[in-house]
Design a protein around this motif. Structure first.
Motif, PDB file in Angstrom:
ATOM      1  N   GLU A  32       0.816  -1.219   0.000  1.00  0.00           N
ATOM      2  CA  GLU A  32       0.000   0.000   0.000  1.00  0.00           C
ATOM      3  C   GLU A  32       0.850   1.270   0.000  1.00  0.00           C
ATOM      4  O   GLU A  32       0.615   2.194  -0.768  1.00  0.00           O
ATOM      5  N   ASN A  33       1.868   1.328   0.857  1.00  0.00           N
ATOM      6  CA  ASN A  33       2.707   2.526   0.985  1.00  0.00           C
ATOM      7  C   ASN A  33       3.900   2.539   0.045  1.00  0.00           C
ATOM      8  O   ASN A  33       4.577   3.549  -0.072  1.00  0.00           O
ATOM      9  N   GLN A  34       4.200   1.376  -0.560  1.00  0.00           N
ATOM     10  CA  GLN A  34       5.365   1.232  -1.428  1.00  0.00           C
ATOM     11  C   GLN A  34       6.641   1.676  -0.717  1.00  0.00           C
ATOM     12  O   GLN A  34       7.463   2.433  -1.240  1.00  0.00           O
ATOM     13  N   ALA A  35       6.783   1.164   0.498  1.00  0.00           N
ATOM     14  CA  ALA A  35       7.945   1.500   1.327  1.00  0.00           C
ATOM     15  C   ALA A  35       8.169   0.402   2.349  1.00  0.00           C
ATOM     16  O   ALA A  35       7.260  -0.366   2.667  1.00  0.00           O
ATOM     17  N   TRP A  36       9.396   0.338   2.871  1.00  0.00           N
ATOM     18  CA  TRP A  36       9.695  -0.579   3.969  1.00  0.00           C
ATOM     19  C   TRP A  36       9.186   0.034   5.266  1.00  0.00           C
ATOM     20  O   TRP A  36       9.457   1.193   5.571  1.00  0.00           O
ATOM     21  N   ILE A  37       8.448  -0.742   6.041  1.00  0.00           N
ATOM     22  CA  ILE A  37       7.864  -0.305   7.311  1.00  0.00           C
ATOM     23  C   ILE A  37       8.511  -1.111   8.435  1.00  0.00           C
ATOM     24  O   ILE A  37       8.516  -2.343   8.390  1.00  0.00           O
ATOM     25  N   LEU A  38       9.042  -0.416   9.432  1.00  0.00           N
ATOM     26  CA  LEU A  38       9.642  -1.090  10.578  1.00  0.00           C
ATOM     27  C   LEU A  38       8.565  -1.867  11.317  1.00  0.00           C
ATOM     28  O   LEU A  38       7.535  -1.311  11.698  1.00  0.00           O
ATOM     29  N   SER A  39       8.779  -3.178  11.484  1.00  0.00           N
ATOM     30  CA  SER A  39       7.742  -3.998  12.114  1.00  0.00           C
ATOM     31  C   SER A  39       8.154  -4.541  13.478  1.00  0.00           C
ATOM     32  O   SER A  39       7.292  -4.878  14.278  1.00  0.00           O
ATOM     33  N   GLU A  40       9.448  -4.644  13.750  1.00  0.00           N
ATOM     34  CA  GLU A  40       9.907  -5.207  15.025  1.00  0.00           C
ATOM     35  C   GLU A  40      11.329  -4.731  15.300  1.00  0.00           C
ATOM     36  O   GLU A  40      12.134  -4.632  14.395  1.00  0.00           O
ATOM     37  N   THR A  41      11.606  -4.401  16.554  1.00  0.00           N
ATOM     38  CA  THR A  41      12.985  -4.107  16.972  1.00  0.00           C
ATOM     39  C   THR A  41      13.386  -5.122  18.031  1.00  0.00           C
ATOM     40  O   THR A  41      12.540  -5.639  18.759  1.00  0.00           O
ATOM     41  N   PHE A  42      14.670  -5.409  18.102  1.00  0.00           N
ATOM     42  CA  PHE A  42      15.178  -6.427  19.015  1.00  0.00           C
ATOM     43  C   PHE A  42      16.156  -5.807  20.012  1.00  0.00           C
ATOM     44  O   PHE A  42      16.591  -4.676  19.853  1.00  0.00           O
ATOM     45  N   ASP A  43      16.504  -6.566  21.030  1.00  0.00           N
ATOM     46  CA  ASP A  43      17.347  -6.070  22.115  1.00  0.00           C
ATOM     47  C   ASP A  43      18.802  -5.829  21.713  1.00  0.00           C
ATOM     48  O   ASP A  43      19.472  -4.994  22.307  1.00  0.00           O
ATOM     49  N   PHE A  44      19.314  -6.565  20.705  1.00  0.00           N
ATOM     50  CA  PHE A  44      20.724  -6.431  20.352  1.00  0.00           C
ATOM     51  C   PHE A  44      21.022  -5.008  19.894  1.00  0.00           C
ATOM     52  O   PHE A  44      20.381  -4.466  18.999  1.00  0.00           O
ATOM     53  N   ALA A  45      22.017  -4.379  20.523  1.00  0.00           N
ATOM     54  CA  ALA A  45      22.459  -3.033  20.155  1.00  0.00           C
ATOM     55  C   ALA A  45      23.968  -3.057  19.934  1.00  0.00           C
ATOM     56  O   ALA A  45      24.691  -3.821  20.578  1.00  0.00           O
ATOM     57  N   PHE A  46      24.425  -2.203  19.018  1.00  0.00           N
ATOM     58  CA  PHE A  46      25.841  -2.153  18.664  1.00  0.00           C
ATOM     59  C   PHE A  46      26.298  -0.702  18.658  1.00  0.00           C
ATOM     60  O   PHE A  46      25.607   0.176  18.139  1.00  0.00           O
ATOM     61  N   CYS A  47      27.491  -0.455  19.231  1.00  0.00           N
ATOM     62  CA  CYS A  47      28.083   0.881  19.223  1.00  0.00           C
ATOM     63  C   CYS A  47      29.140   0.931  18.125  1.00  0.00           C
ATOM     64  O   CYS A  47      30.087   0.145  18.125  1.00  0.00           O
ATOM     65  N   HIS A  48      29.000   1.877  17.220  1.00  0.00           N
ATOM     66  CA  HIS A  48      29.950   2.026  16.122  1.00  0.00           C
ATOM     67  C   HIS A  48      31.160   2.864  16.530  1.00  0.00           C
ATOM     68  O   HIS A  48      32.097   3.008  15.754  1.00  0.00           O
ATOM     69  N   GLN A  49      31.163   3.377  17.747  1.00  0.00           N
ATOM     70  CA  GLN A  49      32.334   4.065  18.308  1.00  0.00           C
ATOM     71  C   GLN A  49      33.229   3.050  19.028  1.00  0.00           C
ATOM     72  O   GLN A  49      34.426   3.016  18.806  1.00  0.00           O
ATOM     73  N   CYS A  50      32.637   2.228  19.885  1.00  0.00           N
ATOM     74  CA  CYS A  50      33.368   1.180  20.615  1.00  0.00           C
ATOM     75  C   CYS A  50      33.644  -0.043  19.735  1.00  0.00           C
ATOM     76  O   CYS A  50      34.509  -0.846  20.046  1.00  0.00           O
ATOM     77  N   HIS A  51      32.815  -0.201  18.696  1.00  0.00           N
ATOM     78  CA  HIS A  51      32.879  -1.373  17.813  1.00  0.00           C
ATOM     79  C   HIS A  51      32.578  -2.664  18.559  1.00  0.00           C
ATOM     80  O   HIS A  51      33.269  -3.658  18.394  1.00  0.00           O
ATOM     81  N   ARG A  52      31.516  -2.619  19.394  1.00  0.00           N
ATOM     82  CA  ARG A  52      31.105  -3.834  20.103  1.00  0.00           C
ATOM     83  C   ARG A  52      29.664  -3.722  20.564  1.00  0.00           C
ATOM     84  O   ARG A  52      29.059  -2.646  20.548  1.00  0.00           O
ATOM     85  N   GLU A  53      29.130  -4.871  21.000  1.00  0.00           N
ATOM     86  CA  GLU A  53      27.772  -4.922  21.527  1.00  0.00           C
ATOM     87  C   GLU A  53      27.681  -4.030  22.761  1.00  0.00           C
ATOM     88  O   GLU A  53      28.642  -3.895  23.521  1.00  0.00           O
TER      89      GLU A  53
END
Length: 65
Positions: A32-53
């Protein structure tokens, strides 16, 4: 805040405080929207400064962001 808006927040790395963080998520294609819609987020997080979970810390957004 004016107009009843909620205060802005940001998410930061619990270890180093950087805001260059991401989370795993799923997106679904919406015909309908012709776009990707965020449907679920998960607990895993990553820091791109520390380069780790990491764990994310929610805090008031810095001015100018």
């Amino acid at each position: 805040m004016a107009g009843g808006e909620a205060p802005r927040v940001e998410y930061a790395c619990e270890r180093c405080g950087a805001v260059a963080v991401t989370r795993d998520a799923w997106a679904e294609w919406s015909l309908e929207n012709q776009a990707w819609i965020l449907s679920e987020t998960f607990d895993f997080a990553f820091c791109h400064q520390c380069h780790r979970e990491t764990r994310l810390a929610e805090r008031p957004a810095a001015q100018g962001r």
